[in-house]
Design an enzyme around this catalytic site. Structure first.
Site, PDB file in Angstrom:
ATOM      1  CB  CYS A 166      18.986 -63.729 134.097  1.00 17.28           C
ATOM      2  SG  CYS A 166      19.530 -62.421 133.017  1.00 17.28           S
TER       3      CYS A 166
ATOM      4  CD  GLU B   1      19.832 -56.018 139.127  1.00 18.31           C
ATOM      5  OE1 GLU B   1      18.804 -56.610 138.749  1.00 18.31           O
ATOM      6  OE2 GLU B   1      19.798 -54.955 139.764  1.00 18.31           O
TER       7      GLU B   1
HETATM    8  P1  NAD Z   1      26.369 -67.525 140.779  1.00 16.65           P
HETATM    9  O1  NAD Z   1      25.504 -66.841 141.779  1.00 16.65           O
HETATM   10  O2  NAD Z   1      26.752 -68.910 141.059  1.00 16.65           O
HETATM   11  O3  NAD Z   1      27.744 -66.720 140.630  1.00 16.65           O
HETATM   12  C1  NAD Z   1      27.767 -65.349 140.314  1.00 16.65           C
HETATM   13  C2  NAD Z   1      29.093 -64.752 140.755  1.00 16.65           C
HETATM   14  O4  NAD Z   1      29.155 -64.803 142.162  1.00 16.65           O
HETATM   15  C3  NAD Z   1      30.313 -65.488 140.259  1.00 16.65           C
HETATM   16  O5  NAD Z   1      31.328 -64.571 139.979  1.00 16.65           O
HETATM   17  C4  NAD Z   1      30.714 -66.349 141.448  1.00 16.65           C
HETATM   18  O6  NAD Z   1      32.061 -66.680 141.457  1.00 16.65           O
HETATM   19  C5  NAD Z   1      30.355 -65.447 142.589  1.00 16.65           C
HETATM   20  N1  NAD Z   1      30.056 -66.130 143.852  1.00 16.65           N
HETATM   21  C6  NAD Z   1      29.646 -67.394 144.035  1.00 16.65           C
HETATM   22  N2  NAD Z   1      29.424 -67.621 145.349  1.00 16.65           N
HETATM   23  C7  NAD Z   1      29.682 -66.459 145.984  1.00 16.65           C
HETATM   24  C8  NAD Z   1      29.609 -66.066 147.340  1.00 16.65           C
HETATM   25  N3  NAD Z   1      29.221 -66.888 148.296  1.00 16.65           N
HETATM   26  N4  NAD Z   1      29.937 -64.804 147.635  1.00 16.65           N
HETATM   27  C9  NAD Z   1      30.305 -63.937 146.675  1.00 16.65           C
HETATM   28  N5  NAD Z   1      30.410 -64.275 145.379  1.00 16.65           N
HETATM   29  C10 NAD Z   1      30.087 -65.513 145.034  1.00 16.65           C
HETATM   30  O7  NAD Z   1      25.669 -67.347 139.388  1.00 16.65           O
HETATM   31  P2  NAD Z   1      26.169 -67.844 137.951  1.00 16.65           P
HETATM   32  O8  NAD Z   1      26.012 -69.307 137.868  1.00 16.65           O
HETATM   33  O9  NAD Z   1      27.485 -67.264 137.633  1.00 16.65           O
HETATM   34  O10 NAD Z   1      25.117 -67.119 137.001  1.00 16.65           O
HETATM   35  C11 NAD Z   1      23.851 -67.621 136.778  1.00 16.65           C
HETATM   36  C12 NAD Z   1      22.835 -66.889 137.634  1.00 16.65           C
HETATM   37  O11 NAD Z   1      22.888 -65.499 137.388  1.00 16.65           O
HETATM   38  C13 NAD Z   1      21.414 -67.294 137.320  1.00 16.65           C
HETATM   39  O12 NAD Z   1      20.704 -67.424 138.507  1.00 16.65           O
HETATM   40  C14 NAD Z   1      20.895 -66.123 136.509  1.00 16.65           C
HETATM   41  O13 NAD Z   1      19.509 -65.981 136.547  1.00 16.65           O
HETATM   42  C15 NAD Z   1      21.591 -64.986 137.160  1.00 16.65           C
HETATM   43  N6  NAD Z   1      21.676 -63.826 136.283  1.00 16.65           N
HETATM   44  C16 NAD Z   1      20.915 -62.755 136.574  1.00 16.65           C
HETATM   45  C17 NAD Z   1      20.950 -61.636 135.747  1.00 16.65           C
HETATM   46  C18 NAD Z   1      20.105 -60.419 136.027  1.00 16.65           C
HETATM   47  O14 NAD Z   1      20.352 -59.391 135.415  1.00 16.65           O
HETATM   48  N7  NAD Z   1      19.150 -60.484 136.918  1.00 16.65           N
HETATM   49  C19 NAD Z   1      21.786 -61.643 134.636  1.00 16.65           C
HETATM   50  C20 NAD Z   1      22.566 -62.771 134.375  1.00 16.65           C
HETATM   51  C21 NAD Z   1      22.514 -63.850 135.214  1.00 16.65           C
END
Ligand code: NAD
Length: 978
Positions: free
Chosen positions: A764, A730
């Site tokens: 998001c 997501e």
């Molecule tokens: P992010 O992608 O930076 O991190 C998300 C998670 O992934 C964290 O736990 C992080 O530690 C982990 N992560 C980071 N790099 C990784 C990698 N290379 N491999 C595996 N895991 C990794 O996102 P964020 O800053 O935590 O959250 C904000 C983002 O999430 C925004 O883009 C927002 O739109 C999105 N979001 C989407 C939804 C939805 O339902 N579509 C809901 C909430 C947030």
């Protein structure tokens, strides 16, 4: 249930006299009046027509273009179906060219103006004066109300105050000559744009700052004011403003100040008692205008939708009964509270007169009040009997004012509304004068078993106190270290993740151990072993653990919300909502798992076909920080409900909330090894887990870049590991709200501000683009600028703060760079001054206009409080712009054109589309959430299909025909599938 049943004969006598006089007073009606009567009758009797007609009147002020108006008439009423007065209809029918827009538009405007003039005295002080003079001649008094509603910015609140001051200045000399005193009715919600039950003291202070000069000016003229009562959320603030202002030395001895109280509220009797106690200690009485209440529909619908106790009496007779009890209380204590009986109900008026007579009260001990344009014959009857009668006179531009009236007065579409009583019912006298009594219960029961956990309304002082205490308690627990949890045991590491308060980074929230690859290997090994047992546990037992966790979380909801406030920088309401969403996921997925456990039977004669589900095995859950509890709980609970063992790698920006939830889950009885808690460095540990051959399923929510990378990595090693991994991702959004040319700008501005700047734009679903259509652009920009500038910024622990900090120093830096770059390609239209917040990671809410559709501001997710405004000439073009990014998560439309709303339903390509409301705040089970394109790959969270992603389906076919004999098929409910 009359306060004094012995009074009934007297009530009937007085009532019959009133009704008799009313009939004789009803004179010859003019053509316009006859048409209005017919229109209102139809409004009262025909539900379909009422909805369409009131919605049409509501949109009319926005339809300045004739062709647009004619198009809307067609959309609302079908071609030529607007119920015009017969003579006009005949004229149009005979016009050679047929009803062209330039013919129909002025006629429709005129017809609505006729209705408007019936209920609104006019726009200017001159017209207000004429109304007062006219009433004076008929021995009636007036209370003037400047039409308007909740204001959206401090500039609008200033404007409302200015209108009152100008009205006072213009009327003062002329009223003096007439020998009349000025009386004003004032809505406190129009005097402060950030009115908030969470900050009652601050709200009262801000309202009184604007109210004081108005009150002072009225008092100098020997006049009076009454504070109107509006929606339930502002009730306690209105009462507080009233008491606070009258406790100020200059107003303590002012006898001409009053407040309205609504008999339809269950609180009112109690509130009235408190008010009487307080008023008894004052040197002069206060006025209490007793009304039934005008927002019944809204109060009921909102409370039922949110799962709150309905604050209004749900049966009409209960409101009547409450009115009578409050009336008796008021008349008994008339020396402390001066009764103002505001009603068009003959029974209520007759009861009031009987009680007044019994107690020997004389004017000015009491006063009656009715609405301008309503119950004219009853007004005449009361005045003829010599009772003081004041008329509530709305002042404002007729057509826009009519729209306000529709919302404020005519909103009660229930059969029992005043509209129906006043214009459509001709009931027998005995019935109209009988005491209120139950007509049998009509409560609504919803059918589904799942119920959302209601968010806090924060109107009760106890709710606010509990949250403040929880913040205090959490603060005393800051700084603790949380180990990894593997196989149910704590595991320490030398590496550490430190979590800080984004509003005050020197405050350490806590620290967690940080896993490396060795711990990841152990976690996968233990999970692999644990799943062998967990998948055999019956679904019912697994669901039981989730429901127990939901219960425990419910008991600690303030504590968890407080952690969110301090660790994730969530304002109170957002923090509370995240916790309730987590509770919802636990219950919803438990229910869903129970249902899926049944599988399907596709049997035919001699053959059973069983379709069952089984878990994947080991799942890795990777949540973001922005809904640190809800999203983590959602993915985790779906995984374990389906029978998987789960490794949770929380976000490094909110690991403490995650750790505390895992502790709670263990208390709820999750067996050792089924859930491992594995904080660690995002990219390194995350990618290691994603690629681990022992992992079968990855549930990720986060940014597009990381989501895409995870998808890639998940398919990379299929052959070596011997299975294909299932990856759910997501991802982000670039969500747009379209504001159509006919949109309700009050609603649109409020919805955009909430969607774009709530939680500092870090959702998001947040709105980051607004697309205006036609000529809405300038008005919208103007109001959005003012609305944005009025937002309250501050540390989220302050209950009234609306915009807090962003999550981290790096997020702040990234967003600031985007704002900087934006200034070279677009126009920076507004930016809130946050210079006093140089400590935390605060970023100023920022508004860009003149943004090109291809600009980075319009294409890339910023994830902060930055809003880009774009423009389209037509609605169709706006949909094209809205669809023109790589994302497809949420979107919204503000429009009052049924045809445009229909087009949006078909063509606006987003996972969650919201029509005429804000685009954030999806609720589990009600608005299953998630996008497509590069916003997401999975089924929607909180929806009926979500759990399917955590299971594999199997079909098992058995030939049951052996040696010519086939037993009857049987089917166990919980077959040990999932
Ligand atoms: P992010 O992608 O930076 O991190 C998300 C998670 O992934 C964290 O736990 C992080 O530690 C982990 N992560 C980071 N790099 C990784 C990698 N290379 N491999 C595996 N895991 C990794 O996102 P964020 O800053 O935590 O959250 C904000 C983002 O999430 C925004 O883009 C927002 O739109 C999105 N979001 C989407 C939804 C939805 O339902 N579509 C809901 C909430 C947030």
């Amino acid at each position: 249930m009359t306060p004094d049943e012995a009074l009934q004969p007297r009530i009937e006598t007085i009532g019959r006299a009133l009704l008799g006089q009313e009939k004789s007073a009803a004179g010859e009606a003019s053509t316009a009046e006859r048409w209005i009567q017919a229109f209102m009758h139809r409004l009262a009797q025909d539900v379909q027509f009422r909805v369409q007609a009131l919605r049409f009147i509501d949109v009319l002020p926005a339809l300045t273009d004739d062709a647009e108006l004619a198009r809307h008439v067609g959309e609302y009423f079908g071609r030529d179906e607007f119920p015009l007065p017969a003579a006009i209809r005949w004229g149009i029918g005979h016009a050679r060219s047929g009803p062209a827009p330039h013919v129909i538009a002025p006629v429709v405007r005129k017809a609505v103006e006729w209705i408007g003039q019936r209920f609104i005295a006019g726009e200017h002080a001159d017209e207000a004066y004429q109304a007062i003079e006219h009433l004076h001649e008929k021995s009636r008094l007036a209370s003037l109300d400047i039409l308007g509603e909740i204001v959206l910015s401090e500039a609008e609140a200033d404007d409302y105050q200015r209108q009152y001051l100008e009205l006072i200045e213009a009327l003062a000399p002329r009223l003096d000559t007439l020998g009349e005193k000025l009386q004003l009715s004032i809505k406190v919600s129009s005097l402060y744009s950030q009115i908030n039950p969470l900050a009652p003291e601050k709200s009262s202070e801000a309202i009184r700052t604007r109210l004081r000069p108005v009150a002072r000016a009225v008092r100098q003229l020997g006049g009076g004011i009454t504070l109107d009562m509006e929606h339930y959320d502002t009730k306690d603030i209105t009462l507080r403003v009233f008491r606070d202002m009258l406790s100020e030395p200059e107003f303590t001895d002012w006898p001409d100040c009053g407040v309205a109280m609504q008999a339809y509220l269950k609180d009112t009797e109690h509130d009235l008692k408190k008010l009487i106690d307080w008023a008894q200690s004052r040197p002069v009485p206060v006025g209490v205008r007793l009304v039934r209440g005008a927002y019944w529909d809204a109060e009921t619908v909102i409370a039922r939708r949110e799962g709150w106790d309905v604050p209004v009496w749900e049966e009409k007779w209960q409101t009547d009964d409450s009115y009578e009890r409050c009336l008796a209380m008021l008349l008994t204590h008339h020396q402390a509270v001066r009764p103002v009986i505001a009603s068009h109900n003959v029974r209520s008026i007759a009861l009031a007169l009987a009680l007044i007579e019994k107690r020997g009260l004389k004017p000015p001990d009491y006063e009656f009040q009715m609405l301008y344009g309503m119950a004219g014959a009853l007004q005449t009857a009361l005045t003829k009997m010599g009772h003081p009668l004041r008329i509530y006179v709305p002042i404002g531009p007729i057509i826009p004012g009519m729209a306000y009236l529709v919302r404020r007065l005519l909103e009660n579409s229930a059969n029992t509304s005043f509209l129906r009583l006043a214009f459509a019912e001709d009931r027998p006298e005995e019935e109209m004068l009988a005491p209120p009594k139950s007509g049998g219960s009509r409560s609504v029961h919803l059918s589904s078993t799942f119920r959302n956990e209601p968010v806090r309304r924060f109107t009760r002082e106890a709710e606010r106190r509990e949250m403040a205490e929880a913040i205090g308690q959490v603060r005393s627990e800051l700084g603790r270290r949380y180990p990894l949890i593997i196989g149910g045991k704590p595991v320490e590491t030398s590496a550490t993740i430190t979590s800080v308060n984004p509003a005050n980074p020197s405050e350490i929230i806590g620290e967690t151990a940080a896993a490396g690859t060795a711990e990841a290997d152990t976690a996968v090994k233990i999970a692999t072993a644990a799943v062998q047992h967990w998948k055999q546990v019956s679904t019912a037992k697994r669901s039981e653990v989730l429901r127990r966790a939901a219960e425990l979380l419910g008991k600690q909801r303030e504590i968890f919300a407080a952690w969110e406030i301090l660790e994730a920088g969530k304002p109170w309401r957002e923090a509370d909502a995240d916790v309730t969403e987590a509770i919802d996921y636990l219950r919803y997925y438990a229910d869903l798992a129970d249902r899926m456990a049944c599988g399907y039977a596709f049997d035919v004669a001699g053959e059973t076909n069983r379709y069952i589900y089984q878990p994947y095995g080991v799942a890795v859950v990777i949540p973001p920080w922005n809904f640190p509890l809800a999203i983590l709980t959602g993915m985790l609970s779906a995984g374990i409900a389906a029978g998987n063992a789960v490794i949770v790698k929380p976000s490094s920006q909110a690991p403490v909330i995650a750790a505390r939830f895992i502790e709670l889950l263990m208390r709820a009885g999750i067996p050792e090894g089924v859930v491992q808690f594995l904080p660690g460095e995002g990219a390194r540990l995350g990618e290691y887990l994603v690629q681990h051959p022992g992992v079968h399923l990855i549930a990720f929510t986060g940014s597009m870049a990381v989501g895409c990378r995870i998808q890639q990595l998940a398919v990379a090693h299929m052959q070596q590991q011997g299975h294909a991994k299932h990856a759910i991702a997501e991802m982000g959004g670039k969500n747009a709200i379209i504001v159509d040319a006919d949109a309700d700008l009050d609603d649109a501005v409020a919805g955009i501000v909430a969607s774009a700047f709530g939680y500092a734009g870090q959702k998001c679903s947040a709105c980051s683009r607004v697309i205006t259509v036609g000529n809405t652009h300038d008005a919208l920009v103007h109001r959005l600028k003012e609305g944005t500038q009025s937002l309250i910024i501050g540390p989220p622990e302050e209950p009234g703060a609306f915009v807090g900090p962003v999550i981290s120093a790096s997020a702040k830096k990234r967003i600031m760079q985007r704002i900087q770059a934006g200034q070279t390609s677009a126009h920076l239209a507004a930016q809130v001054d946050i210079s006093s917040y140089d400590n935390g990671y605060f970023v100023a809410p920022t508004l860009f206009t003149e943004v090109a559709t291809t600009d980075a501001l319009a294409q890339e997710e910023i994830f902060g409080p930055v809003l880009a405004l774009l423009h389209a000439d037509t609605f169709e073009e706006a949909i094209g712009i809205a669809n023109g990014t790589a994302y497809a998560l949420t979107g919204g439309v503000y429009s009052r054109s049924p045809a445009h709303l229909e087009l949006a339903r078909k063509a606006f390509q987003v996972g969650n589309l919201y029509l005429n409301r804000k685009i954030t705040g999806a609720v589990v089970g009600r608005q299953p959430f998630g996008g497509f394109a590069l916003s997401g790959t999975g089924h929607k969270a909180g929806g009926p299909d979500y759990l399917l992603q955590f299971v594999q389906a199997r079909t098992i076919t058995e030939n049951t025909l052996r040696r010519g004999f086939a037993p009857a098929p049987s089917w166990r409910r919980d077959n040990g599938g999932i």
